[in-house]
Motif scaffolding. Structure first.
Motif, PDB file in Angstrom:
ATOM      1  N   ARG A 188       0.832  -1.208   0.000  1.00 36.39           N
ATOM      2  CA  ARG A 188       0.000   0.000   0.000  1.00 36.39           C
ATOM      3  C   ARG A 188       0.874   1.268   0.000  1.00 36.39           C
ATOM      4  NH1 ARG A 188      -1.502   3.399   3.642  1.00 36.39           N
ATOM      5  NH2 ARG A 188      -0.586   2.155   5.314  1.00 36.39           N
ATOM      6  N   SER A 191       2.376   1.636  -3.499  1.00 33.40           N
ATOM      7  CA  SER A 191       1.350   1.900  -4.510  1.00 33.40           C
ATOM      8  C   SER A 191       0.846   3.330  -4.421  1.00 33.40           C
ATOM      9  CB  SER A 191       0.161   0.947  -4.326  1.00 33.40           C
ATOM     10  OG  SER A 191       0.593  -0.382  -4.410  1.00 33.40           O
ATOM     11  N   GLU A 192       0.462   3.736  -3.200  1.00 31.69           N
ATOM     12  CA  GLU A 192      -0.103   5.073  -3.029  1.00 31.69           C
ATOM     13  C   GLU A 192       0.962   6.156  -3.141  1.00 31.69           C
ATOM     14  OE1 GLU A 192      -2.308   4.990   0.638  1.00 31.69           O
ATOM     15  OE2 GLU A 192      -3.783   3.573  -0.182  1.00 31.69           O
ATOM     16  N   GLY A 193       2.141   5.867  -2.581  1.00 40.04           N
ATOM     17  CA  GLY A 193       3.222   6.847  -2.629  1.00 40.04           C
ATOM     18  C   GLY A 193       3.629   7.142  -4.066  1.00 40.04           C
ATOM     19  N   ARG A 195       1.900   6.697  -6.720  1.00 37.35           N
ATOM     20  CA  ARG A 195       0.844   7.399  -7.449  1.00 37.35           C
ATOM     21  C   ARG A 195       0.866   8.904  -7.162  1.00 37.35           C
ATOM     22  NH1 ARG A 195      -5.349   5.593  -7.499  1.00 37.35           N
ATOM     23  NH2 ARG A 195      -5.245   6.135  -5.303  1.00 37.35           N
ATOM     24  N   LYS A 196       1.140   9.242  -5.898  1.00 34.57           N
ATOM     25  CA  LYS A 196       1.205  10.672  -5.555  1.00 34.57           C
ATOM     26  C   LYS A 196       2.392  11.362  -6.212  1.00 34.57           C
ATOM     27  CE  LYS A 196      -1.338  10.842  -1.250  1.00 34.57           C
ATOM     28  NZ  LYS A 196      -1.206  10.210   0.073  1.00 34.57           N
ATOM     29  N   ARG A 212      -1.759  -4.769  -7.275  1.00 39.55           N
ATOM     30  CA  ARG A 212      -2.176  -3.515  -6.676  1.00 39.55           C
ATOM     31  C   ARG A 212      -1.275  -2.353  -7.114  1.00 39.55           C
ATOM     32  NH1 ARG A 212      -3.633  -2.554  -0.405  1.00 39.55           N
ATOM     33  NH2 ARG A 212      -4.622  -0.521  -0.685  1.00 39.55           N
ATOM     34  N   TYR A 216      -2.743   0.860  -9.215  1.00 43.02           N
ATOM     35  CA  TYR A 216      -2.607   2.248  -8.767  1.00 43.02           C
ATOM     36  C   TYR A 216      -1.768   3.059  -9.747  1.00 43.02           C
ATOM     37  CZ  TYR A 216      -4.618   1.984  -4.082  1.00 43.02           C
ATOM     38  OH  TYR A 216      -5.468   1.885  -3.017  1.00 43.02           O
ATOM     39  N   ASN A 217      -0.854   2.374 -10.412  1.00 42.12           N
ATOM     40  CA  ASN A 217       0.078   3.061 -11.322  1.00 42.12           C
ATOM     41  C   ASN A 217       0.025   2.326 -12.657  1.00 42.12           C
ATOM     42  OD1 ASN A 217       1.633   4.901  -9.257  1.00 42.12           O
ATOM     43  ND2 ASN A 217       1.466   2.886  -8.320  1.00 42.12           N
TER      44      ASN A 217
END
Ligand SMILES: Nc1ncnc2c1ncn2[C@@H]1O[C@H](COP(=O)(O)OP(=O)(O)O)[C@@H](O)[C@H]1O
Ligand SMILES: [Mg+2]
Length: 272
Positions: A188, A191-193, A195-196, A212, A216-217
């Motif tokens: 997570r 994935s989230e980092g 994407r940001k 995942r 996300y990417n």
């Protein structure tokens, strides 16, 4: 104008053993590429050769950013030109805090001629930048006071990786993510980092099978490596297909590389 990382007919050996045998790949700033392939196909070798790991010898071909060759440059010089590799196994450095490490790393990149003990970016400026990035990434600012990698969980190692990426702002980021041993928190975080942080200023090469991470990417390009060559390039659907069905069909479509993969495997077993 956007930058271009261009890999042309790259051959790489480890010791006497040829591993990569003619890899060509172009990554533009702003693009996301996924690199997939079975274990031992040469994905990590490509990542290490790109950043200039001394064990990986380039025996042919070239790596260029905007037409300037990188082959002869050391890892630091490559980093200054905008290449970043997230390390799978970062070292523990006793007594060095996350924030100290990042301040040095960022200073090395922004002030190329700095000597040890000089030319660090001013503390106030650095703290302000770090704090605002950590807030943007939803990270607890206490993390920066931890000692580097000491007792870090999988997720915390990934937080460190993402924070480095955020501070260094490379033109090209290579993330070699092991597909085993990453817990869901760690997946997570990356994935989230990522994407940001990714966007028009960053080209990304993600080495992974993680659904995942690629959801996300979403990669515009998916490359498949087999026995040291990129045998196929497609879009996100190819990554999805490989994730669901594995490499059997890829091997069928590329019998020569599949046979080479088999004989490498046998050579490795014989070698012990
Ligand atoms: N440092 C090394 N020393 C010896 N052999 C290596 C080294 N790095 C890679 N290899 C060999 O190169 C091949 C490709 O490895 P690697 O690039 O790690 O594949 P992948 O990341 O796709 O699983 C393997 O056969 C591996 O044993
Ligand atoms: Mg690997």
């Amino acid at each position: 104008m956007s930058s271009l990382l261009k890999i042309s007919d790259l051959h790489v050996s480890v010791g006497e053993t040829p591993i990569l045998r003619g890899v060509s790949l172009e990554i533009r700033q702003g693009e996301i590429h996924a690199l997939m392939g079975p274990n031992g196909s040469g994905k990590s070798t490509l990542a290490y050769a790109l950043v200039g790991h001394p064990k990986y010898e380039i025996t042919g071909g070239s790596i260029e950013i905007d037409g300037s060759p990188l082959n002869e440059l050391d890892p630091c010089e490559r980093a200054r030109l905008g290449l970043f590799l997230a390390f799978q196994y970062p070292v523990t450095i006793p007594g060095v805090k996350v924030s100290d490490f990042l301040r040095h790393a960022v200073s090395n990149i922004r002030n190329p001629n700095r000597k040890e003990g000089e030319g660090l970016i001013p503390m106030r400026e650095f703290r302000k930048e770090l704090k605002s990035l950590m807030e943007e990434l939803g990270m607890d600012t206490d993390f920066a006071r931890r000692y580097l990698n000491e007792g870090f969980s999988g997720g915390e190692k990934k937080r460190m990786e993402i924070l480095q990426l955020a501070m260094l702002k490379p033109k090209f980021a290579i993330l070699d993510e092991t597909d085993s041993g990453l817990d869901s928190d760690a997946v997570r975080v990356v994935s989230e980092g990522l994407r940001k942080l990714s966007g028009p200023q960053m080209g990304v090469l993600i080495i992974t099978h993680h659904e995942r991470l690629l959801e996300y990417n979403v990669p515009q390009f998916t490359h498949v490596m087999l026995a040291g060559r990129i045998v196929e390039t497609g879009d996100a659907a190819l990554a999805h297909e490989l994730h669901n069905h594995g490499y059997a069909t890829v091997r069928e479509r590329h019998p020569q590389e599949a046979a080479e993969e088999q004989s490498r495997h046998e050579a490795a077993v014989t070698a012990g």
